[in-house]
Design a protein around this motif. Structure first.
Motif, PDB file in Angstrom:
ATOM      1  N   GLU A  29      10.540   0.133  50.755  1.00 35.39           N
ATOM      2  CA  GLU A  29      10.043  -1.208  51.021  1.00 35.39           C
ATOM      3  C   GLU A  29       9.185  -1.230  52.278  1.00 35.39           C
ATOM      4  O   GLU A  29       9.284  -0.355  53.134  1.00 35.39           O
ATOM      5  CB  GLU A  29      11.208  -2.189  51.165  1.00 35.39           C
ATOM      6  N   GLN A  30       8.351  -2.231  52.381  1.00 38.78           N
ATOM      7  CA  GLN A  30       7.464  -2.368  53.527  1.00 38.78           C
ATOM      8  C   GLN A  30       8.254  -2.788  54.762  1.00 38.78           C
ATOM      9  O   GLN A  30       9.244  -3.508  54.663  1.00 38.78           O
ATOM     10  CB  GLN A  30       6.376  -3.396  53.221  1.00 38.78           C
ATOM     11  N   THR A  57      10.689   5.801  40.052  1.00 39.62           N
ATOM     12  CA  THR A  57       9.542   4.982  40.444  1.00 39.62           C
ATOM     13  C   THR A  57       8.653   5.691  41.453  1.00 39.62           C
ATOM     14  O   THR A  57       9.121   6.410  42.340  1.00 39.62           O
ATOM     15  CB  THR A  57      10.013   3.650  41.050  1.00 39.62           C
ATOM     16  N   HIS A 114       4.638   0.497  43.830  1.00 40.40           N
ATOM     17  CA  HIS A 114       5.132  -0.686  44.542  1.00 40.40           C
ATOM     18  C   HIS A 114       4.291  -1.885  44.097  1.00 40.40           C
ATOM     19  O   HIS A 114       3.067  -1.778  44.035  1.00 40.40           O
ATOM     20  CB  HIS A 114       4.996  -0.497  46.057  1.00 40.40           C
ATOM     21  N   PRO A 115       4.914  -3.016  43.797  1.00 40.56           N
ATOM     22  CA  PRO A 115       6.358  -3.279  43.846  1.00 40.56           C
ATOM     23  C   PRO A 115       7.068  -2.723  42.613  1.00 40.56           C
ATOM     24  O   PRO A 115       6.454  -2.451  41.600  1.00 40.56           O
ATOM     25  CB  PRO A 115       6.426  -4.797  43.888  1.00 40.56           C
ATOM     26  N   ASN A 116       8.382  -2.555  42.746  1.00 39.11           N
ATOM     27  CA  ASN A 116       9.185  -2.111  41.609  1.00 39.11           C
ATOM     28  C   ASN A 116      10.559  -2.768  41.680  1.00 39.11           C
ATOM     29  O   ASN A 116      11.000  -3.206  42.743  1.00 39.11           O
ATOM     30  CB  ASN A 116       9.321  -0.581  41.596  1.00 39.11           C
ATOM     31  N   SER A 117      11.218  -2.842  40.526  1.00 41.37           N
ATOM     32  CA  SER A 117      12.601  -3.334  40.490  1.00 41.37           C
ATOM     33  C   SER A 117      13.555  -2.228  40.072  1.00 41.37           C
ATOM     34  O   SER A 117      14.733  -2.257  40.414  1.00 41.37           O
ATOM     35  CB  SER A 117      12.722  -4.513  39.512  1.00 41.37           C
ATOM     36  N   GLY A 152      13.133  -1.804  44.662  1.00 38.60           N
ATOM     37  CA  GLY A 152      12.055  -2.163  45.585  1.00 38.60           C
ATOM     38  C   GLY A 152      11.763  -1.152  46.673  1.00 38.60           C
ATOM     39  O   GLY A 152      10.929  -1.408  47.549  1.00 38.60           O
TER      40      GLY A 152
END
Length: 725
Positions: free
Chosen positions: A421-422, A408, A411-414, A418
């Motif tokens: 992340e923020q 990946t 963002h967002p991603n699964s 994730g």
């Protein structure tokens, strides 16, 4: 075949590949691909006198790399020098103002890289033109890189960044003939100034001695723009940043600066490098002027106007920490030249104001680095790398160094759970200050920015008599290079709005009359602006002078790293030299033995000491003070050496301390100095003018000399007239 890696194979982790390379014993030359080179001195040919073969991959790689070794130089600040160091805040008292850890945790030592520079000249220009000096500091904090990008003057020429290209086009060499180099003394710069009254404050600083510093180590630094400090509660305070040199703020004089540029065009660069190599590490204290949010409008100037300063008498400078530069770069290009500074590189606890110059700088710096350093990955060059881990979804681009693993890059991603992340604000995530904004979109400037002359007047009124005289001479020199009389006349008109007496002196030097315009010309608005917008605002400031603005009030008495020339020849008194040298070096000064020839020079007892420079390769402008030791034979030789006599005359002209012991005073007696002061030409014991005499090896002379050097200069001499040196 087993697809698993053998733990004993020759693969390396990417972090190992990024290690710095240091040349040492036993290393074999290789190509950039790691192939060992057998012969790097001859190209591959068809016979020893035949044509060079295209298949010579060693030749091709070496020449190709050489052809591309130069990168575009900086548009401004092209000539500079830098050093590594550390910063530490003194205590945690700033916690009530900011949550920036490097400003609140005295247990942290933050690494820094600092670059000093001139503005107008190209990379090959000299070190001491009359110019603003850049003062940029990169903090490698644990929360990310923070760049404090400023100058050695607290104000700027323009109020809005949209005029920056015009300013630089005007001050750079004129486009038809590429003349003059690294100088503001020409038609186009002063044409721009004469039509832009907002420039007058910075112009006054540019014409002052601040524009010709003695050393990078002896100049102040300023963040120029107004920033914000944000604390843990989200509360804002405005802040102005200062750097205060512990050696004091000192300059050379203009005649001296011009000669230094010929004698040693690398004077500032060499001075910084040599001081650090000698272990005399330059130091500055970081100072903050902190202004509560609610006090934004309480001053008689606009806090967001970059052509204005906040007088220290109104808002004191809090000295909160110290920066020490303690290591020179290992490779000038890789570090100093590739260093990329940006005022938009900030960390949690520091934020921007609506200063219109600052807002434009936030775009310009990134755009410049993209062009100069080849693309968006300039942050991966070692000198620019953050010590905080880098995790984001930015990929690829020219010269990408970091290898990102995983599927990946969005963002967002699964797929990647994730990550990255923020971060919440409580976890150190950056959050901009929530300033309320309620206004119409307009292409305009606030009337509160329209006071152009009160602060230039404050600056001039704060200067010592000698500084004012130097500033007057600078205007006469610069405008004397302008061959369009109308431009000269307009500038004199603007000066008259600052100080009538100054304008009269400049006009007299230029053969002009003072013709103050009925209203100063102001070409900073659009064609459809109302005529009222062209009217400057007249402000009568509460403060008439600010002692902090005069270098006459700087730190004195410290002679650490000061360069002292000992004028010698065969037959000098050994005790005279030894005792003075010991006394000066005990205070941190650096002694240079100067003689008619290079090599060795003998004292009266036949003992030899090494000569640092001959008169042929050295000049008084490269040192801070002169000592002529006792010794009859030595003095007689020096009296017959015209360059030695000139050494004395020139040092006296530039108001430097001169000490003589025993017969050494005879060298001064045959110089032009004997005529000063005119009222008593035979009295050479003039301590109030920095001219000292004593016996051969007594320490009383050394004490007086050390005190005189600590005074820096004796500008009282200038009232007596000029020596033709």
């Amino acid at each position: 075949m087993n697809s698993k890696k053998n733990p004993k194979d020759n693969s390396q982790k990417i972090e190992d590949l990024n290690k710095d390379i240091e040349v040492g014993d036993g290393q074999k030359m290789t190509t950039n691909q790691g192939v060992k080179v057998n012969d790097d001195t001859s190209s591959l040919k068809a016979g020893d006198r035949g044509a060079t073969l295209l298949e010579d991959f060693i030749l091709r790689e070496k020449i190709t790399h050489f052809d591309h070794e130069r990168i575009p130089e900086r548009i401004v600040h092209a000539r500079g020098s830098g050093a590594h160091g550390v910063f530490r805040v003194y205590d945690d008292s700033l916690k009530k103002y900011t949550k920036a850890a490097f400003l609140t945790d005295p247990s942290r030592e933050t690494s820094v890289f600092t670059r000093f520079s001139t503005v107008a000249g190209f990379r090959g220009s000299a070190d001491i033109p009359r110019d603003v000096r850049g003062f940029a500091v990169k903090f490698y904090t644990e929360e990310g890189v923070y760049d404090l990008v400023g100058n050695n003057m607290p104000v700027f020429f323009i109020q809005d960044a949209i005029k920056f290209p015009d300013l630089i086009h005007a001050v750079k060499p004129e486009p038809d003939n590429e003349i003059p180099q690294a100088a503001s003394a020409h038609n186009t710069f002063w044409d721009f100034v004469s039509l832009s009254p907002e420039t007058m404050h910075n112009v006054m600083w540019l014409m002052s001695d601040r524009a010709i510093p003695r050393s990078f180590r002896m100049m102040e630094g300023f963040g120029i723009n107004t920033f914000r400090l944000i604390n843990e509660q989200g509360e804002s305070h405005f802040v102005k940043f200062h750097w205060k040199p512990l050696l004091g703020t000192h300059s050379v004089v203009w005649d001296e600066a011009q000669k230094i540029n010929g004698q040693d065009p690398d004077f500032h660069r060499r001075d910084l490098y040599d001081a650090i190599e000698a272990g005399s590490f330059p130091e500055w204290e970081l100072g903050l002027q902190i202004i509560p949010q609610e006090d934004e409008h309480k001053f008689d100037f606009d806090l967001l106007d970059p052509t204005k300063l906040v007088p220290e008498e109104i808002v004191p400078v809090l000295r909160v920490g110290k920066m020490t530069l303690n290591r020179n770069p290992d490779n000038f290009f890789a570090e100093t030249e590739q260093a990329a500074f940006h005022p938009g590189h900030i960390v949690p606890g520091i934020d921007f104001s609506n200063d219109p110059l600052l807002q434009g700088r936030l775009f310009s710096y990134t755009d410049t680095q993209l062009s100069r350093l080849g693309g968006p990955n300039f942050h991966e060059i070692p000198i620019n790398r953050s010590i905080a881990p880098i995790h984001n979804n930015q990929r690829d681009g020219i010269s990408r160094m970091q290898i990102n693993r995983g599927k990946t890059s969005y963002h967002p991603n699964s797929i990647g759970d994730g990550f990255p992340e923020q971060a919440k604000v409580s976890e150190g995530g950056f959050a901009s200050y929530q300033e309320r904004v309620d206004a119409n979109k307009v292409r305009a400037r606030s009337r509160s920015f329209m006071d152009f002359f009160s602060q230039p007047a404050l600056f001039y009124n704060s200067l010592s008599e000698a500084e004012q005289a130097h500033l007057t001479d600078a205007f006469c020199f610069e405008l004397g290079k302008v061959d369009i009389v109308d431009i000269r006349q307009r500038v004199v008109g603007l000066i008259s709005q600052v100080d009538a007496g100054l304008a009269a002196k400049v006009a007299e030097g230029l053969g002009l009359e003072v013709e103050a315009p009925e209203q100063p010309i102001n070409h900073q608005f659009g064609a459809d602006a109302d005529e009222a917008d062209y009217q400057p605002v007249t402000v009568i400031p509460k403060l008439k002078s600010s002692p902090a603005l005069s270098m006459a009030n700087t730190v004195k008495g410290n002679i650490k790293t000061r360069q002292i020339a000992f004028l010698t020849a065969d037959g000098f008194d050994g005790d005279s030299v030894a005792s003075m040298k010991t006394a000066l070096e005990a205070e941190g000064a650096m002694v240079k033995i100067i003689a008619p020839r290079s090599g060795m020079v003998k004292d009266s007892a036949g003992n030899s000491i090494k000569v640092d420079h001959s008169f042929l390769t050295f000049s008084s402008v490269l040192v801070d003070a002169i000592f002529v030791p006792a010794g009859k034979a030595s003095t007689e030789t020096l009296k017959q050496t015209p360059r030695a006599v000139h050494f004395i005359d020139e040092a006296f002209l530039h108001c430097k301390p001169i000490a003589t012991a025993g017969e050494g005073r005879e060298l001064v007696a045959i110089s032009y100095v004997k005529n000063y002061p005119k009222s008593n030409p035979n009295d050479l014991d003039l301590e109030n003018l920095g001219l000292l005499t004593g016996n051969g090896s007594g320490d009383n002379l050394a004490k007086k000399f050390i005190k005189a050097i600590g005074n820096h200069r004796f500008f009282e001499r200038e009232k007596l007239g000029k020596i033709p040196a």
